[in-house]
Scaffold this active site. Structure first.
Site, PDB file in Angstrom:
ATOM      1  N   SER A  30       0.849  -1.189   0.000  1.00  0.00           N
ATOM      2  CA  SER A  30       0.000   0.000   0.000  1.00  0.00           C
ATOM      3  C   SER A  30       0.886   1.241   0.000  1.00  0.00           C
ATOM      4  O   SER A  30       1.548   1.548   0.989  1.00  0.00           O
ATOM      5  CB  SER A  30      -0.892   0.003   1.242  1.00  0.00           C
ATOM      6  OG  SER A  30      -1.403   1.304   1.442  1.00  0.00           O
TER       7      SER A  30
ATOM      8  N   HIS B 283      -0.360  -0.964  -4.775  1.00  0.00           N
ATOM      9  CA  HIS B 283      -1.727  -0.574  -4.400  1.00  0.00           C
ATOM     10  C   HIS B 283      -1.728   0.920  -4.074  1.00  0.00           C
ATOM     11  O   HIS B 283      -1.033   1.371  -3.171  1.00  0.00           O
ATOM     12  CB  HIS B 283      -2.141  -1.408  -3.178  1.00  0.00           C
ATOM     13  CG  HIS B 283      -3.509  -1.143  -2.650  1.00  0.00           C
ATOM     14  ND1 HIS B 283      -4.631  -1.801  -3.098  1.00  0.00           N
ATOM     15  CD2 HIS B 283      -3.936  -0.296  -1.684  1.00  0.00           C
ATOM     16  CE1 HIS B 283      -5.689  -1.371  -2.435  1.00  0.00           C
ATOM     17  NE2 HIS B 283      -5.304  -0.456  -1.566  1.00  0.00           N
TER      18      HIS B 283
ATOM     19  N   ASP C   2      -3.683   4.051  -2.770  1.00  0.00           N
ATOM     20  CA  ASP C   2      -4.831   4.472  -1.958  1.00  0.00           C
ATOM     21  C   ASP C   2      -5.135   5.937  -2.218  1.00  0.00           C
ATOM     22  O   ASP C   2      -4.395   6.823  -1.786  1.00  0.00           O
ATOM     23  CB  ASP C   2      -4.514   4.257  -0.471  1.00  0.00           C
ATOM     24  CG  ASP C   2      -4.620   2.793  -0.092  1.00  0.00           C
ATOM     25  OD1 ASP C   2      -5.672   2.195  -0.331  1.00  0.00           O
ATOM     26  OD2 ASP C   2      -3.627   2.247   0.433  1.00  0.00           O
TER      27      ASP C   2
ATOM     28  N   MET D  38      -7.504   9.051  -1.550  1.00  0.00           N
ATOM     29  CA  MET D  38      -8.449   9.537  -0.526  1.00  0.00           C
ATOM     30  C   MET D  38      -8.749  11.002  -0.757  1.00  0.00           C
ATOM     31  O   MET D  38      -7.846  11.792  -1.042  1.00  0.00           O
ATOM     32  CB  MET D  38      -7.831   9.372   0.857  1.00  0.00           C
ATOM     33  CG  MET D  38      -7.445   7.941   1.171  1.00  0.00           C
ATOM     34  SD  MET D  38      -6.658   7.833   2.767  1.00  0.00           S
ATOM     35  CE  MET D  38      -6.480   6.058   2.922  1.00  0.00           C
TER      36      MET D  38
ATOM     37  N   HIS E  58      -7.161   2.076  -5.573  1.00  0.00           N
ATOM     38  CA  HIS E  58      -8.266   1.926  -4.621  1.00  0.00           C
ATOM     39  C   HIS E  58      -8.831   3.324  -4.373  1.00  0.00           C
ATOM     40  O   HIS E  58      -8.230   4.119  -3.651  1.00  0.00           O
ATOM     41  CB  HIS E  58      -7.707   1.288  -3.341  1.00  0.00           C
ATOM     42  CG  HIS E  58      -8.701   1.145  -2.244  1.00  0.00           C
ATOM     43  ND1 HIS E  58      -8.323   0.836  -0.951  1.00  0.00           N
ATOM     44  CD2 HIS E  58     -10.056   1.271  -2.223  1.00  0.00           C
ATOM     45  CE1 HIS E  58      -9.398   0.762  -0.191  1.00  0.00           C
ATOM     46  NE2 HIS E  58     -10.459   1.042  -0.927  1.00  0.00           N
TER      47      HIS E  58
ATOM     48  N   MET F   1     -10.965   5.751  -2.707  1.00  0.00           N
ATOM     49  CA  MET F   1     -11.793   6.061  -1.528  1.00  0.00           C
ATOM     50  C   MET F   1     -12.241   7.506  -1.684  1.00  0.00           C
ATOM     51  O   MET F   1     -11.823   8.405  -0.942  1.00  0.00           O
ATOM     52  CB  MET F   1     -10.977   5.846  -0.253  1.00  0.00           C
ATOM     53  CG  MET F   1     -10.744   4.374   0.052  1.00  0.00           C
ATOM     54  SD  MET F   1      -9.436   4.110   1.248  1.00  0.00           S
ATOM     55  CE  MET F   1      -8.028   4.104   0.162  1.00  0.00           C
TER      56      MET F   1
ATOM     57  N   MET G 101     -12.581  -4.651   2.921  1.00  0.00           N
ATOM     58  CA  MET G 101     -11.836  -3.822   3.880  1.00  0.00           C
ATOM     59  C   MET G 101     -11.841  -4.510   5.242  1.00  0.00           C
ATOM     60  O   MET G 101     -12.900  -4.850   5.768  1.00  0.00           O
ATOM     61  CB  MET G 101     -12.485  -2.429   4.013  1.00  0.00           C
ATOM     62  CG  MET G 101     -12.336  -1.520   2.823  1.00  0.00           C
ATOM     63  SD  MET G 101     -10.641  -1.202   2.280  1.00  0.00           S
ATOM     64  CE  MET G 101      -9.872  -0.575   3.776  1.00  0.00           C
TER      65      MET G 101
ATOM     66  N   GLY H 148      -9.245   4.795   5.439  1.00  0.00           N
ATOM     67  CA  GLY H 148      -8.812   6.163   5.743  1.00  0.00           C
ATOM     68  C   GLY H 148      -7.375   6.256   6.224  1.00  0.00           C
ATOM     69  O   GLY H 148      -6.691   7.233   5.933  1.00  0.00           O
ATOM     70  N   PHE H 149      -6.913   5.247   6.924  1.00  0.00           N
ATOM     71  CA  PHE H 149      -5.577   5.331   7.514  1.00  0.00           C
ATOM     72  C   PHE H 149      -4.883   3.977   7.485  1.00  0.00           C
ATOM     73  O   PHE H 149      -5.543   2.943   7.630  1.00  0.00           O
ATOM     74  CB  PHE H 149      -5.666   5.807   8.972  1.00  0.00           C
ATOM     75  CG  PHE H 149      -6.324   7.149   9.107  1.00  0.00           C
ATOM     76  CD1 PHE H 149      -5.583   8.322   8.966  1.00  0.00           C
ATOM     77  CD2 PHE H 149      -7.692   7.242   9.323  1.00  0.00           C
ATOM     78  CE1 PHE H 149      -6.207   9.565   9.048  1.00  0.00           C
ATOM     79  CE2 PHE H 149      -8.321   8.478   9.409  1.00  0.00           C
ATOM     80  CZ  PHE H 149      -7.567   9.645   9.277  1.00  0.00           C
ATOM     81  N   GLY H 150      -3.576   4.016   7.344  1.00  0.00           N
ATOM     82  CA  GLY H 150      -2.782   2.807   7.478  1.00  0.00           C
ATOM     83  C   GLY H 150      -2.535   2.544   8.960  1.00  0.00           C
ATOM     84  O   GLY H 150      -2.837   3.389   9.813  1.00  0.00           O
TER      85      GLY H 150
ATOM     86  N   ASP I 129      -7.754  -5.731   2.622  1.00  0.00           N
ATOM     87  CA  ASP I 129      -6.993  -4.486   2.818  1.00  0.00           C
ATOM     88  C   ASP I 129      -7.202  -3.947   4.225  1.00  0.00           C
ATOM     89  O   ASP I 129      -8.318  -3.583   4.596  1.00  0.00           O
ATOM     90  CB  ASP I 129      -7.503  -3.478   1.769  1.00  0.00           C
ATOM     91  CG  ASP I 129      -6.708  -2.184   1.755  1.00  0.00           C
ATOM     92  OD1 ASP I 129      -5.777  -2.040   2.565  1.00  0.00           O
ATOM     93  OD2 ASP I 129      -7.037  -1.315   0.919  1.00  0.00           O
TER      94      ASP I 129
ATOM     95  N   GLY J 242      -4.532  -3.884   8.001  1.00  0.00           N
ATOM     96  CA  GLY J 242      -4.033  -4.677   9.123  1.00  0.00           C
ATOM     97  C   GLY J 242      -3.465  -6.028   8.731  1.00  0.00           C
ATOM     98  O   GLY J 242      -3.326  -6.920   9.572  1.00  0.00           O
TER      99      GLY J 242
ATOM    100  N   GLY K 176       0.476  -2.366   4.066  1.00  0.00           N
ATOM    101  CA  GLY K 176       1.178  -1.091   4.197  1.00  0.00           C
ATOM    102  C   GLY K 176       2.266  -1.199   5.243  1.00  0.00           C
ATOM    103  O   GLY K 176       3.452  -1.393   4.922  1.00  0.00           O
ATOM    104  N   SER K 177       1.874  -1.132   6.506  1.00  0.00           N
ATOM    105  CA  SER K 177       2.845  -1.146   7.611  1.00  0.00           C
ATOM    106  C   SER K 177       3.726  -2.384   7.586  1.00  0.00           C
ATOM    107  O   SER K 177       4.925  -2.304   7.889  1.00  0.00           O
ATOM    108  CB  SER K 177       2.100  -1.106   8.952  1.00  0.00           C
ATOM    109  OG  SER K 177       1.074  -0.149   8.914  1.00  0.00           O
TER     110      SER K 177
END
Ligand code: DX5
Ligand code: ZN
Length: 225
Positions: free
Chosen positions: A16, A41, A43, A45, A74, A76, A145, A150-152, A180, A182, A202-203
């Site tokens: 991400s 990916h 994101d 927003m 993606h 959003m 989802m 909204g947030f990683g 997508d 966590g 992502g993380s």
């Protein structure tokens, strides 16, 4: 052509880009390619559909010619129909819109396919599968989802796996199931077991010192389900 008919063989780890170092975007893409990534990916927003603002088609387009990676956008955003052409022109390979933003996504999914791109439909953790069921035939990809968008860096919501299992029985074999939010070492195997083939991370990639180790580890865990 469905995505699974292409060179991308599941399990696919899709980093991400929301979590990358934007000050060094080209460098990050290079590091991911060297680490074996074939999907990126993106994101998008708008600060309206989700309470955060990221980047748009111009940024994606600016790096399109710098990599052969599959661009998985993606969206959003509240009005994807209005901006769809920008993402097509930016060279996105898959474009995913949210059912919560577009209650009747049929025409939009058709437009994406007509442009020769893969059409994706996403649903938030609280949205039931029944909301997207009438449109599954028009999807090349379904994105579940596993956090509120909204947030990683948020915590994985295991309760969405029931929806993944249900979707698995409803989608056609050529449609990819993506998850997508966590996704990391402790969560990826359960998502794979439930039927996911694409794992947005992502993380779990960008917070690790070695992207190749992180990606290979996730791939191994997803394959070992
Ligand atoms: C959330 C985004 C995700 C997110 C993933 O709205 O769609 O792609 O950045 O980040 P992690 O893997 O850290 O949850
Ligand atoms: Zn995403």
């Amino acid at each position: 052509m469905t995505i699974s008919a292409s060179v991308h063989r599941p399990p696919i780890i899709a980093p991400s880009m929301l979590k990358c170092d934007f000050g060094n975007l080209i460098g990050e893409i290079g590091r991911l390619e060297t680490a074996g990534s074939t999907w990126l990916h993106w994101d998008v927003m708008d600060g309206h559909f989700v309470p955060n603002l990221s980047y748009g088609a111009m940024v994606i387009q600016s790096v399109r010619t710098r990599t052969k990676a599959f661009f998985d956008a993606h969206l959003m955003i509240g009005d994807p129909a209005k901006y769809l052409d920008d993402y097509i022109n930016a060279g996105c390979d898959a474009i995913t819109v949210h059912i919560e933003a577009v209650p009747d996504p049929g025409p939009l999914l058709k437009r994406i396919r007509a442009a020769g791109r893969q059409a994706g439909l996403a649903l938030n953790p609280v949205t039931p599968v029944s909301r997207i069921e009438p449109f599954l035939e028009e999807c090349d990809l379904v994105l579940v989802m596993s956090v509120e968008p909204g947030f990683g860096g948020q915590k994985f919501m295991p309760q969405v796996l029931e929806k993944v299992q249900s979707l698995k029985t409803k989608i056609s074999p050529g449609t990819l199931l993506s998850i997508d939010g966590g996704i990391a070492s402790p969560t990826i195997a359960s998502a794979a077991k439930a039927g996911c083939q694409v794992f947005v991370a992502g993380s779990a990639v960008f917070d690790e010192p070695e992207y190749r180790d992180a990606i290979e580890n996730l791939q191994r865990l997803a394959a070992s389900r």
